[in-house]
Scaffold this active site. Sequence first.
Site, PDB file in Angstrom:
ATOM      1  CG  ASP A 392     -13.376 -50.876  36.773  1.00 28.73           C
ATOM      2  OD1 ASP A 392     -13.435 -52.006  36.258  1.00 28.73           O
ATOM      3  OD2 ASP A 392     -13.724 -50.640  37.949  1.00 28.73           O
ATOM      4  CD  GLU A 401     -10.575 -61.858  28.991  1.00 29.59           C
ATOM      5  OE1 GLU A 401     -11.218 -62.918  28.979  1.00 29.59           O
ATOM      6  OE2 GLU A 401     -10.116 -61.335  27.965  1.00 29.59           O
TER       7      GLU A 401
END
Length: 428
Positions: A392, A401
């Site tokens: 993350d 993304e």
Amino acid sequence: MIGDAYQHSSNGKEWVLVNKKDRPIFKAGDTMTLKFFGNYKGGKPAPDGSALLMNMGVDSWKFDTAPDHDNSKYNYNDVLYKSILFYETQRSGKLPASNRIPYRGDSALHDQGENGEDLTGGWYDAGDHVKFNFPMSYSTTVLTWGYLLFPEAYKAAGQEDEFLDCIRWPLEYLLKCHTGPNELYVQVGDGNRDHNYWGPPEKMTMPRPSYKITASKPGSDVAMETAAAMSAGYLAFKHKVTIFISQLLLYKATGEAKYKQAIEGTYRSWFPGGDIKYTPKGLAFRLQWASLRYASNMAMGALIAAKLGVNPGPYRHWAMCQIHYALGDTGFSYLIGFGNKGYPRSPHHRSSSCPNLPAPCGPFVRASSEPNVHILYGALVGGPGGGDDYSDNRMNYVNNEVATDYNAGFTTAIAALKHLYIKKLHPE
């Protein structure tokens, strides 16, 4: 000095200061010492003043219309609600008074064609601010297809009006892009310039060139995908809510047996024992970049095939497992803002990472290890690697993304599962 002057009143008595870019983040417990200096020409009483400190990174989100829980394992009502919110976050152009995203405002109001044609509106593609019409029209088609096939899912979730408003936004933009009989604009913004800018779309200043296809510079793929989006949109807004016509005609035209054979051949390669590998925790893993996109798209296809009568039992169960992997079966939700098992906090997404204006944003925010200041509700991140590994990290655009097409097949699969739940046909 820790601040820069942003603006001041005409009499010079009221000033707005923002923190410097080399000091972008203050954490809980930090101590700040602020010093103000001024000169005045004597006299009494001496001047005084006051200051108001504001945390421009606070997420001001309030859920005032969240749907009720539908008692399924993963609240499909909530998933549909939040996925639609994500698409609102991606809006470009002049935002309506009904805008529900507190950190988004009007942006890219000067997008135009080479002859000054109005090209404002549409969706930003992903964590950037380019408008790519191929994935935009694909996403619109797939989302609308889900509504045409499973309208009761959106109605039961209380999201029908919000969904129609969601797809209307790109459809109106795609209409603008058709500027002549043999002319269709298919992109606004330059990828290189855009990707070198880390900031909110409201503050963009770089050139945003537009690109079109013509008879001499064709692009049949994007032209046909745009036509598909417009056809699906026509059906949705004409309230002809039935099985998506092109799919049904294909099924009939090729013969049920032949079509069924083609579907089954495809899914044999995707099911365990086929060509597609699986992660240890059960995700069908086609490619590293946005692995959940591929699994979600195939889950959607399996659910639609099941609706047409192709192996309903195993296809529905397999699709459910893939979607539930994304929602939390591994102990982690890849849908931002959903569930209580943890979800991504630092997606590769510019506007949700930037503090509220007028606070500055830039590469220093992108490189920070702090979470995005705004929760990007409803966005499906790219997903894990082949070993269920996931980082993350805002710099990790391969796995972290978000994009309009990531959510498209996923959302339609959710609508299909909600439909099965309503009809008491859900695999669980």
